[in-house]
Design a protein around this motif. Sequence first.
Motif, PDB file in Angstrom:
ATOM      1  N   MET A   1      -8.035   0.963   9.834  1.00  0.00           N
ATOM      2  CA  MET A   1      -7.043   0.403   8.916  1.00  0.00           C
ATOM      3  C   MET A   1      -7.737  -0.109   7.661  1.00  0.00           C
ATOM      4  O   MET A   1      -8.797  -0.728   7.728  1.00  0.00           O
ATOM      5  N   LYS A   2      -7.121   0.170   6.514  1.00  0.00           N
ATOM      6  CA  LYS A   2      -7.703  -0.249   5.243  1.00  0.00           C
ATOM      7  C   LYS A   2      -7.545  -1.750   5.028  1.00  0.00           C
ATOM      8  O   LYS A   2      -6.539  -2.344   5.397  1.00  0.00           O
ATOM      9  N   ASP A   3      -8.526  -2.325   4.398  1.00  0.00           N
ATOM     10  CA  ASP A   3      -8.466  -3.717   3.954  1.00  0.00           C
ATOM     11  C   ASP A   3      -7.542  -3.776   2.734  1.00  0.00           C
ATOM     12  O   ASP A   3      -7.490  -2.833   1.939  1.00  0.00           O
ATOM     13  N   ASN A   4      -6.786  -4.882   2.596  1.00  0.00           N
ATOM     14  CA  ASN A   4      -5.893  -5.031   1.434  1.00  0.00           C
ATOM     15  C   ASN A   4      -6.620  -4.815   0.116  1.00  0.00           C
ATOM     16  O   ASN A   4      -6.033  -4.314  -0.836  1.00  0.00           O
ATOM     17  N   ASN A   5      -7.891  -5.215   0.053  1.00  0.00           N
ATOM     18  CA  ASN A   5      -8.644  -5.083  -1.194  1.00  0.00           C
ATOM     19  C   ASN A   5      -8.987  -3.633  -1.537  1.00  0.00           C
ATOM     20  O   ASN A   5      -9.585  -3.373  -2.579  1.00  0.00           O
ATOM     21  N   ASP A   6      -8.649  -2.709  -0.644  1.00  0.00           N
ATOM     22  CA  ASP A   6      -8.833  -1.278  -0.923  1.00  0.00           C
ATOM     23  C   ASP A   6      -7.519  -0.605  -1.282  1.00  0.00           C
ATOM     24  O   ASP A   6      -7.449   0.604  -1.428  1.00  0.00           O
ATOM     25  N   MET A   7      -6.446  -1.400  -1.401  1.00  0.00           N
ATOM     26  CA  MET A   7      -5.124  -0.841  -1.684  1.00  0.00           C
ATOM     27  C   MET A   7      -4.690  -1.205  -3.097  1.00  0.00           C
ATOM     28  O   MET A   7      -4.565  -2.388  -3.432  1.00  0.00           O
ATOM     29  N   LEU A  11      -3.722  -4.957  -4.876  1.00  0.00           N
ATOM     30  CA  LEU A  11      -4.497  -5.493  -6.008  1.00  0.00           C
ATOM     31  C   LEU A  11      -3.622  -5.663  -7.247  1.00  0.00           C
ATOM     32  O   LEU A  11      -3.742  -6.661  -7.956  1.00  0.00           O
ATOM     33  N   ALA A  12      -2.713  -4.722  -7.488  1.00  0.00           N
ATOM     34  CA  ALA A  12      -1.806  -4.836  -8.644  1.00  0.00           C
ATOM     35  C   ALA A  12      -0.892  -6.049  -8.476  1.00  0.00           C
ATOM     36  O   ALA A  12      -0.664  -6.806  -9.431  1.00  0.00           O
ATOM     37  N   ARG A  13      -0.380  -6.265  -7.259  1.00  0.00           N
ATOM     38  CA  ARG A  13       0.475  -7.426  -7.003  1.00  0.00           C
ATOM     39  C   ARG A  13      -0.293  -8.723  -7.185  1.00  0.00           C
ATOM     40  O   ARG A  13       0.195  -9.661  -7.806  1.00  0.00           O
ATOM     41  N   ARG A  14      -1.528  -8.790  -6.704  1.00  0.00           N
ATOM     42  CA  ARG A  14      -2.347 -10.000  -6.861  1.00  0.00           C
ATOM     43  C   ARG A  14      -2.641 -10.266  -8.337  1.00  0.00           C
ATOM     44  O   ARG A  14      -2.568 -11.406  -8.795  1.00  0.00           O
ATOM     45  N   PHE A  15      -2.972  -9.204  -9.078  1.00  0.00           N
ATOM     46  CA  PHE A  15      -3.256  -9.389 -10.502  1.00  0.00           C
ATOM     47  C   PHE A  15      -1.998  -9.854 -11.237  1.00  0.00           C
ATOM     48  O   PHE A  15      -2.068 -10.719 -12.107  1.00  0.00           O
ATOM     49  N   GLN A  16      -0.840  -9.323 -10.857  1.00  0.00           N
ATOM     50  CA  GLN A  16       0.435  -9.754 -11.447  1.00  0.00           C
ATOM     51  C   GLN A  16       0.681 -11.228 -11.156  1.00  0.00           C
ATOM     52  O   GLN A  16       1.107 -11.985 -12.031  1.00  0.00           O
ATOM     53  N   MET A 131      -8.274  -1.960 -19.041  1.00  0.00           N
ATOM     54  CA  MET A 131      -7.047  -1.730 -19.814  1.00  0.00           C
ATOM     55  C   MET A 131      -6.779  -0.231 -19.956  1.00  0.00           C
ATOM     56  O   MET A 131      -5.645   0.217 -19.795  1.00  0.00           O
ATOM     57  N   ARG A 132      -7.824   0.549 -20.229  1.00  0.00           N
ATOM     58  CA  ARG A 132      -7.668   2.002 -20.373  1.00  0.00           C
ATOM     59  C   ARG A 132      -7.187   2.612 -19.059  1.00  0.00           C
ATOM     60  O   ARG A 132      -6.258   3.419 -19.036  1.00  0.00           O
ATOM     61  N   LEU A 133      -7.785   2.194 -17.955  1.00  0.00           N
ATOM     62  CA  LEU A 133      -7.425   2.748 -16.651  1.00  0.00           C
ATOM     63  C   LEU A 133      -6.027   2.301 -16.217  1.00  0.00           C
ATOM     64  O   LEU A 133      -5.276   3.092 -15.630  1.00  0.00           O
ATOM     65  N   LEU A 134      -5.662   1.054 -16.504  1.00  0.00           N
ATOM     66  CA  LEU A 134      -4.302   0.596 -16.196  1.00  0.00           C
ATOM     67  C   LEU A 134      -3.278   1.414 -16.985  1.00  0.00           C
ATOM     68  O   LEU A 134      -2.272   1.868 -16.425  1.00  0.00           O
ATOM     69  N   ARG A 135      -3.529   1.604 -18.283  1.00  0.00           N
ATOM     70  CA  ARG A 135      -2.604   2.412 -19.104  1.00  0.00           C
ATOM     71  C   ARG A 135      -2.467   3.826 -18.547  1.00  0.00           C
ATOM     72  O   ARG A 135      -1.362   4.382 -18.482  1.00  0.00           O
TER      73      ARG A 135
END
Length: 154
Positions: A1-7, A11-16, A131-135
């Motif tokens: 099972m993947k760790d949350n930090n690999d999903m 990570l997007a929800r935490r950053f939000q 920023m480039r990768l998020l865009r």
Amino acid sequence: MKDNNDMPGHLARRFQQIAVAVFLAEVGEAGFDLTPVQYAALATIKANPGLDQVTLAGLIAYDRTTITGVVDRLVQKGLAERRASSRDRRARELEITEQGRRTLRKITPAVDSAQRMMLRGLSAKESEDLMRLLRKAIAAGNELSRAPLRDLQA
């Protein structure tokens, strides 16, 4: 099972969560009561005088049903107003008020500070890369969203 930090979704929800908390703290400390979405809506209304709510929703990638509440709060705060459209009597155009303009001018340093704080663990190059990768990821997934970002021509 993947760790949350690999999903990416986790990570997007935490950053939000961090982004909203930092924005509210910085803006609140500067004496303003504005959410990130209200700020985005107000700045977009200023940049596009006379736009309607559906267009506003598309420009800030917000769903049409929730945008009404956002605009209601901006109107209640005296920052924006709805006017009857000159082109269509049934339609309502959005305009920023003088108080809204003043608020945007005064809130800008707090918003800029919040943006820097969100990226504070990164070097300038890492910030640019993020920023480039998020865009890039957002552009690729835009149409998968329940509230896709639209440009003004759409």
